[in-house]
Write an enzyme that holds these catalytic residues in place. Sequence first.
Site, PDB file in Angstrom:
ATOM      1  N   THR A 166       0.897  -1.119  -0.049  1.00 29.04           N
ATOM      2  CA  THR A 166       0.154  -0.155   0.087  1.00 29.04           C
ATOM      3  C   THR A 166       0.949   1.095  -0.137  1.00 29.04           C
ATOM      4  O   THR A 166       1.866   1.316   0.376  1.00 29.04           O
ATOM      5  CB  THR A 166      -0.826   0.129   1.215  1.00 29.04           C
ATOM      6  OG1 THR A 166      -1.850  -1.115   1.050  1.00 29.04           O
ATOM      7  CG2 THR A 166      -1.549   1.267   1.773  1.00 29.04           C
ATOM      8  N   ARG A 194     -14.149  -7.019   0.144  1.00 30.76           N
ATOM      9  CA  ARG A 194     -13.512  -6.845   1.391  1.00 30.76           C
ATOM     10  C   ARG A 194     -12.920  -5.554   1.359  1.00 30.76           C
ATOM     11  O   ARG A 194     -12.160  -5.038   0.509  1.00 30.76           O
ATOM     12  CB  ARG A 194     -12.451  -8.008   1.524  1.00 30.76           C
ATOM     13  CG  ARG A 194     -11.513  -7.448   2.671  1.00 30.76           C
ATOM     14  CD  ARG A 194     -10.312  -6.907   2.487  1.00 30.76           C
ATOM     15  NE  ARG A 194      -9.248  -6.901   3.450  1.00 30.76           N
ATOM     16  CZ  ARG A 194      -8.170  -6.176   3.499  1.00 30.76           C
ATOM     17  NH1 ARG A 194      -7.927  -5.287   2.528  1.00 30.76           N
ATOM     18  NH2 ARG A 194      -7.458  -6.139   4.583  1.00 30.76           N
ATOM     19  N   GLY A 196     -10.124  -2.822   3.606  1.00 28.11           N
ATOM     20  CA  GLY A 196      -9.358  -2.770   4.826  1.00 28.11           C
ATOM     21  C   GLY A 196      -9.101  -1.495   5.246  1.00 28.11           C
ATOM     22  O   GLY A 196     -10.094  -0.805   5.234  1.00 28.11           O
ATOM     23  N   ASP A 197      -7.982  -1.310   6.259  1.00 28.62           N
ATOM     24  CA  ASP A 197      -7.868  -0.024   6.894  1.00 28.62           C
ATOM     25  C   ASP A 197      -7.677   1.165   6.026  1.00 28.62           C
ATOM     26  O   ASP A 197      -7.945   2.084   6.346  1.00 28.62           O
ATOM     27  CB  ASP A 197      -6.807  -0.218   7.910  1.00 28.62           C
ATOM     28  CG  ASP A 197      -5.549  -0.318   6.971  1.00 28.62           C
ATOM     29  OD1 ASP A 197      -5.522  -1.337   6.120  1.00 28.62           O
ATOM     30  OD2 ASP A 197      -4.363   0.535   7.337  1.00 28.62           O
ATOM     31  N   THR A 217      -0.040   1.295   6.893  1.00 29.41           N
ATOM     32  CA  THR A 217       0.015   0.216   5.904  1.00 29.41           C
ATOM     33  C   THR A 217       0.421  -1.078   6.755  1.00 29.41           C
ATOM     34  O   THR A 217       0.844  -0.961   7.750  1.00 29.41           O
ATOM     35  CB  THR A 217       1.190   0.295   4.705  1.00 29.41           C
ATOM     36  OG1 THR A 217       1.511  -0.713   4.037  1.00 29.41           O
ATOM     37  CG2 THR A 217       2.528   0.506   5.520  1.00 29.41           C
ATOM     38  N   GLY A 218       0.101  -2.164   6.368  1.00 28.21           N
ATOM     39  CA  GLY A 218       0.048  -3.422   6.952  1.00 28.21           C
ATOM     40  C   GLY A 218      -1.173  -4.177   6.824  1.00 28.21           C
ATOM     41  O   GLY A 218      -2.237  -4.033   6.124  1.00 28.21           O
ATOM     42  N   GLY A 220      -4.670  -4.894   7.418  1.00 25.43           N
ATOM     43  CA  GLY A 220      -5.526  -4.019   7.479  1.00 25.43           C
ATOM     44  C   GLY A 220      -6.690  -4.138   8.572  1.00 25.43           C
ATOM     45  O   GLY A 220      -6.985  -3.215   9.475  1.00 25.43           O
TER      46      GLY A 220
HETATM   47  N1  ASP Z   1      -3.417  -2.364   4.732  1.00 22.00           N
HETATM   48  C1  ASP Z   1      -3.782  -2.719   3.504  1.00 22.00           C
HETATM   49  C2  ASP Z   1      -5.030  -3.571   3.475  1.00 22.00           C
HETATM   50  O1  ASP Z   1      -5.114  -4.269   4.631  1.00 22.00           O
HETATM   51  C3  ASP Z   1      -2.856  -3.515   2.772  1.00 22.00           C
HETATM   52  C4  ASP Z   1      -1.556  -2.949   2.692  1.00 22.00           C
HETATM   53  O2  ASP Z   1      -0.970  -2.108   3.588  1.00 22.00           O
HETATM   54  O3  ASP Z   1      -0.597  -3.369   1.742  1.00 22.00           O
HETATM   55  O4  ASP Z   1      -5.930  -3.624   2.617  1.00 22.00           O
END
Ligand code: ASP
Length: 297
Positions: A166, A194, A196-197, A217-218, A220
């Site tokens: 992300t 779905r 995410g965050d 990022t991470g 989510g």
């Molecule tokens: N945070 C993002 C998600 O869960 C994924 C990412 O950070 O790459 O959609």
Amino acid sequence: MVHGGAWAIPDEMVEAHVRGVRNALAAGWNILSKGGSSLDAVEETVVVMENDDTFDAGRGSFLNREGKVQLDALIMDGATLRTGGVGCVEHIANPVRAARKILSESPHVYFVGEGAERFAAQHGIPLCKNEDLILPREVERLSQFQARSSEQGHNDLFAPTISHDTVGAVALDRNGNIAAATSTGGTLNKAPGRLGDSSLIGCGCYADNQSAAASTTGWGEPIMKLVLAKWAADRVASGSIPEWVAAEAINYLKDRVNGHGGMILLDAQGRFGIAHNTPRMAWAFKASSQEDSGIAR
Ligand code: ASP
């Protein structure tokens, strides 16, 4: 400040990540150095990374379980708290541009799916085919992942070694205003629909001149449960310095919900923090007096 995902970026991909975040930073700096707004800067910065196949944003994003790209993005203005977000769009190459249009031209904050695409098209954002956003590399990645998880009967989707590419940016302009933007293709093999965050206000992105601008990022789901970007901004508002708060937020993510990821955090005084608990995170920052980039902090 820019990030391009927090995970175990393999050695052979480090150069592309560092180049990618530096290119994006240059686009944002170009705007800020001419007296442009932090909002314009974060938008353009994120567009550069959406257009870069290295990252899980725009073209080249991970595919969902059905082999489609589904994109989410949020942009927020710390001066006015105006915000624009899109979720689950399949026909927009630069979702942050659509998010910016929502921020500027809609009384609403968030659009999803087909309604988001219709709003974008009505406001001059070109629509594309979903196939235009798909790379053969990602078709291969999905099929390998699905083959592996059906063999093993489970999947390792949330291991920190799985790519979280992300992208996000935070900026402070000459008028003392901060802004933030985050854009993602989400997680590999996600269920259709779905979210995410990344595009949720206060989770993957937040900006308020009175507290801070943050992009995360991470993985989510844990980040969402803690509303982590707002959690961090609130601590800055209570007097903690962003450098500590970013580290504290990532510790909280690990301790409370066993999450992993990273954060960039910036306040309206130009104080900042960068933290991650994954082996690496691509990041870059530039200020009038200093500039740096890297893959670990
Ligand atoms: N945070 C993002 C998600 O869960 C994924 C990412 O950070 O790459 O959609």
